[in-house]
Design a protein around this motif. Structure first.
Motif, PDB file in Angstrom:
ATOM      1  N   UNK A  20       0.833  -1.204   0.000  1.00 51.96           N
ATOM      2  CA  UNK A  20       0.000   0.000   0.000  1.00 51.96           C
ATOM      3  C   UNK A  20       0.871   1.259   0.000  1.00 51.96           C
ATOM      4  N   UNK A  21       1.963   1.231   0.735  1.00 52.89           N
ATOM      5  CA  UNK A  21       2.873   2.374   0.780  1.00 52.89           C
ATOM      6  C   UNK A  21       3.532   2.584  -0.572  1.00 52.89           C
ATOM      7  N   UNK A  22       3.949   1.503  -1.211  1.00 52.42           N
ATOM      8  CA  UNK A  22       4.548   1.607  -2.549  1.00 52.42           C
ATOM      9  C   UNK A  22       3.562   2.210  -3.533  1.00 52.42           C
ATOM     10  N   UNK A  23       2.338   1.738  -3.486  1.00 54.53           N
ATOM     11  CA  UNK A  23       1.306   2.248  -4.398  1.00 54.53           C
ATOM     12  C   UNK A  23       1.087   3.752  -4.168  1.00 54.53           C
ATOM     13  N   UNK A  24       1.001   4.155  -2.900  1.00 49.40           N
ATOM     14  CA  UNK A  24       0.799   5.567  -2.577  1.00 49.40           C
ATOM     15  C   UNK A  24       1.985   6.414  -3.046  1.00 49.40           C
ATOM     16  N   UNK A  25       3.197   5.927  -2.837  1.00 45.76           N
ATOM     17  CA  UNK A  25       4.373   6.662  -3.296  1.00 45.76           C
ATOM     18  C   UNK A  25       4.376   6.816  -4.815  1.00 45.76           C
ATOM     19  N   UNK A  26       4.028   5.737  -5.521  1.00 46.56           N
ATOM     20  CA  UNK A  26       3.950   5.801  -6.981  1.00 46.56           C
ATOM     21  C   UNK A  26       2.900   6.823  -7.425  1.00 46.56           C
ATOM     22  N   UNK A  28       1.994   9.418  -5.866  1.00 48.66           N
ATOM     23  CA  UNK A  28       2.500  10.756  -5.543  1.00 48.66           C
ATOM     24  C   UNK A  28       3.631  11.198  -6.481  1.00 48.66           C
ATOM     25  N   UNK A  29       3.942  10.346  -7.450  1.00 46.75           N
ATOM     26  CA  UNK A  29       4.938  10.714  -8.443  1.00 46.75           C
ATOM     27  C   UNK A  29       6.300  10.096  -8.254  1.00 46.75           C
ATOM     28  N   UNK A  30       6.478   9.294  -7.233  1.00 47.94           N
ATOM     29  CA  UNK A  30       7.760   8.627  -6.999  1.00 47.94           C
ATOM     30  C   UNK A  30       7.786   7.324  -7.798  1.00 47.94           C
ATOM     31  N   UNK A  31       7.971   7.463  -9.096  1.00 45.10           N
ATOM     32  CA  UNK A  31       7.858   6.319 -10.016  1.00 45.10           C
ATOM     33  C   UNK A  31       9.024   5.340  -9.922  1.00 45.10           C
ATOM     34  N   UNK A  32      10.134   5.759  -9.347  1.00 43.97           N
ATOM     35  CA  UNK A  32      11.297   4.875  -9.252  1.00 43.97           C
ATOM     36  C   UNK A  32      11.218   3.897  -8.090  1.00 43.97           C
ATOM     37  N   UNK A  33      10.215   4.033  -7.231  1.00 43.96           N
ATOM     38  CA  UNK A  33      10.067   3.111  -6.098  1.00 43.96           C
ATOM     39  C   UNK A  33       9.514   1.792  -6.633  1.00 43.96           C
ATOM     40  N   UNK A  34      10.288   0.743  -6.486  1.00 41.94           N
ATOM     41  CA  UNK A  34       9.893  -0.577  -7.020  1.00 41.94           C
ATOM     42  C   UNK A  34       9.417  -1.526  -5.942  1.00 41.94           C
ATOM     43  N   UNK A  35       9.835  -1.291  -4.696  1.00 44.18           N
ATOM     44  CA  UNK A  35       9.423  -2.188  -3.619  1.00 44.18           C
ATOM     45  C   UNK A  35       9.539  -1.460  -2.286  1.00 44.18           C
ATOM     46  N   UNK A  36       8.576  -1.696  -1.413  1.00 45.00           N
ATOM     47  CA  UNK A  36       8.613  -1.169  -0.052  1.00 45.00           C
ATOM     48  C   UNK A  36       8.309  -2.336   0.886  1.00 45.00           C
ATOM     49  N   UNK A  37       9.109  -2.476   1.928  1.00 41.21           N
ATOM     50  CA  UNK A  37       8.891  -3.520   2.924  1.00 41.21           C
ATOM     51  C   UNK A  37       8.714  -2.861   4.281  1.00 41.21           C
TER      52      UNK A  37
END
Length: 80
Positions: A20-26, A28-37
């Motif tokens: 869910x955090x990764x999706x929210x970051x994406x 918000x424009x942070x397209x380079x985030x590929x994985x959040x744990x």
């Protein structure tokens, strides 16, 4: 003595909070985030025992309460 206990999900276990955090970051424009744990940290201060006794106690804490061995891995780091 202070122990920091890091609890994380084992490889292959679904991490809905991280996803869910990764999706929210994406979004918000942070397209380079590929994985959040997600990782939980417990900071435990121990007094009145030797380092060896403290290590044993923290291991017991992890096994009895802090981590579920089926889904979690944990690491103990000692703070000087």
């Amino acid at each position: 003595m202070i122990a920091e206990v890091y609890i994380k999900l084992k490889e292959g276990v679904t991490d809905p909070e991280g996803e869910a955090t990764k999706k929210a970051l994406n979004l918000l424009g942070f397209k380079n985030v590929k994985r959040v744990s997600s990782v939980k940290v417990f900071r435990i201060e121990i007094e009145g025992v030797s380092k060896e006794e403290a290590e044993k106690e923290v291991e017991e804490m992890c096994k009895k309460l802090l981590a579920n061995p089926v889904i979690h891995d944990y690491e103990v780091r000692w703070v000087d």
